[in-house]
Design an enzyme around this catalytic site. Structure first.
Site, PDB file in Angstrom:
ATOM      1  N   CYS A 180     -14.213  17.317  75.201  1.00 11.05           N
ATOM      2  CA  CYS A 180     -14.723  16.249  74.019  1.00 11.05           C
ATOM      3  C   CYS A 180     -15.445  15.011  74.873  1.00 11.05           C
ATOM      4  O   CYS A 180     -16.558  14.995  74.808  1.00 11.05           O
ATOM      5  CB  CYS A 180     -13.609  15.654  73.260  1.00 11.05           C
ATOM      6  SG  CYS A 180     -12.769  17.011  72.413  1.00 11.05           S
ATOM      7  N   LYS A 240     -17.787   9.141  65.686  1.00  9.91           N
ATOM      8  CA  LYS A 240     -17.202  10.264  66.471  1.00  9.91           C
ATOM      9  C   LYS A 240     -17.711   9.789  67.946  1.00  9.91           C
ATOM     10  O   LYS A 240     -16.959  10.118  68.660  1.00  9.91           O
ATOM     11  CB  LYS A 240     -17.026  11.355  66.032  1.00  9.91           C
ATOM     12  CG  LYS A 240     -16.877  12.591  66.709  1.00  9.91           C
ATOM     13  CD  LYS A 240     -15.247  12.530  66.994  1.00  9.91           C
ATOM     14  CE  LYS A 240     -14.853  13.232  68.088  1.00  9.91           C
ATOM     15  NZ  LYS A 240     -13.559  13.934  68.118  1.00  9.91           N
TER      16      LYS A 240
END
Ligand code: SAJ
Length: 424
Positions: A270, A216
């Site tokens: 993010c 991720k």
């Protein structure tokens, strides 16, 4: 318990941009979902069949899940077969990861855990967080057997499965994207695969928890590094009097080159955050990843400097206009094109700084919102036509679809600063 088991009740801890759509996906497959959030207003809104976030199609799915009785929200965890944790993991201080929300989520579910449960962490997390999560759970529930080193007869399984969906496309991507599943044991992974198989049509790829955590972080760092390359090129090309947009169009005709788009900077919750989780763990090694962050973080100031230079230029013309007689139009405030999300937006930051630093009259265009944020209320919210008819300087910060035909509308006297290439 095996890979074909069914989960009758799933609890989603955190009902934000990821948790709520994921909860709704399970509920749409007729699994009973208990959504848990510390925000009472969010809980009330969901229980009325409405949503507190902006995401296409989600309102209908949540409305039918709630009215059919498959989704219910509460502030206090209740027993369930599986618990998914999707809480924020921001950074604090000097870009240090803040996993306190994950810890709080672990402490809140610990009292209601039962033998046979599966716990899955979805929040973007520094490498090692899933192992820490197990420690927190094991400390709170010494009567249960967690997958820690050397444990036998484990009766609560734990896995990491990062979310990877793009805001604005969450409903489709939740179903279609491949998922990475990192169980702490093979059984943990198998059970998590069985859970996600209920609504995911993409592939479910098994690895260990640390690799899944790093996947991720690497996905978002990959994008950050590539955007930094584009942003650096834009600054170099400006110095060398080359159009970076033409340059990228042409270089991308090479079969193995795909340069991304320069912009006002990297925003959102993010990509501008996650690379720091790698840098924080391995500061000496993560040199490129850190530099990419610094390049992207510096881009808004570069845009601001160009706007300030345009103001000075106009004040120095033979007409010698005073700064307070000038008008500046800022086009776009959102953190990326065609969304209404102004949080963590480099465009909003540029607009705020410009408003603070200039005496010129300011107009703002953001087609996706109906009111200006509090920080910009000294300016005026107008539409594209209104901005163009009034302004001496036009600063384009976001490539919204409404700005795509701007080149034809600019007036000859206007100075344009185009951070996103809509004029090329
Ligand atoms: N941006 C550029 N140039 C580009 C592409 C993006 O300047 O060529 C800027 C955007 O304007 C924006 C920022 O980057 O300010 C981030 O936008 P984005 O569309 O790249 O990504 P996010 O933050 O909306 O979502 C990302 C996605 N990650 C990747 O594409 C690798 C998404 O799949 C993740 O699930 C999400 O982060 C997340 O939650 O981690």
């Amino acid at each position: 318990m095996n890979a074909t088991e069914t989960f009758k009740t799933v609890s989603m801890i955190g009902l934000g941009y990821i948790g709520l759509p994921t909860a709704a996906m399970f509920a749409a497959r007729r699994i009973r979902v208990i959504g848990v959030d510390v925000n009472q207003r969010a809980v009330d809104t969901i229980n009325e069949g409405r949503i507190h976030i902006v995401e296409p199609e989600l309102d209908m799915i949540v409305h039918s899940a709630v009215t059919q009785g498959f989704l219910r929200a509460t502030t206090k965890p209740e027993p369930a077969d599986a618990f998914l944790i999707a809480v924020p993991t921001p950074f604090k201080g000097d870009h240090e990861p803040d996993v306190s929300y994950v810890k709080a989520a672990a402490e809140s579910i610990a009292p209601v855990l039962r033998p046979g449960n599966l716990v899955v962490l979805e929040s973007t997390s520094p490498v090692g967080t899933t192992e820490e999560l197990v420690q927190w759970l094991a400390e709170a529930r010494p009567d249960l057997r967690f997958p820690v080193a050397g444990a036998s007869e484990v009766n609560v399984n734990v896995a990491y499965c990062p979310e990877r969906v793009l805001p604005g496309h969450v409903v489709r991507e939740l179903v279609e994207n491949d998922r990475i599943i990192g169980g702490l044991t093979a059984t943990c992974s198998e059970r998590a695969v069985a859970l996600y198989r209920t609504f995911v049509q993409g592939e479910l790829l098994i690895t260990n928890a640390r690799t899944a955590e790093m996947c991720k972080l690497s996905e978002n760092s990959f994008r950050d590094v590539n955007i930094a390359f584009a942003n650096e090129l834009s600054i170099i090309c400006d110095k060398l009097d080359i159009s970076v947009w033409e340059l990228i169009r042409l270089t991308n005709r090479h079969p193995r080159v795909k340069i991304l788009q320069p912009g006002t900077g990297v925003g959102g919750h993010c990509i501008a955050v996650d690379p720091w989780f790698i840098v924080n763990k391995t500061p000496a090694e993560a040199r490129l990843i850190r530099t990419a962050r610094e390049v992207n973080d510096a881009k808004p100031q570069w845009v601001l400097d160009r706007a300030a230079a345009a103001v000075s230029r106009l004040c120095a013309t033979p007409a010698q206009r005073k700064e307070e007689q000038l008008t500046i139009a800022v086009l776009g405030l959102a953190f990326k094109p065609n969304i209404d999300d102004l949080r963590e937006s480099p465009a909003l930051h540029v607009a705020e700084q410009l408003l603070k630093s200039t005496r010129a009259q300011m107009y703002f265009v953001e087609p996706n919102v109906s009111a200006l944020p509090r920080t910009l209320t000294d300016g005026a919210l107008v539409d594209v036509a209104g901005a163009l008819e009034r302004s001496d300087i036009v600063v384009v910060l976001v490539a919204h679809r409404e700005f795509q035909d701007l080149a034809a509308k600019l007036l000859p006297h206007q100075i344009a600063i185009d951070a996103v290439g809509v004029l090329s």
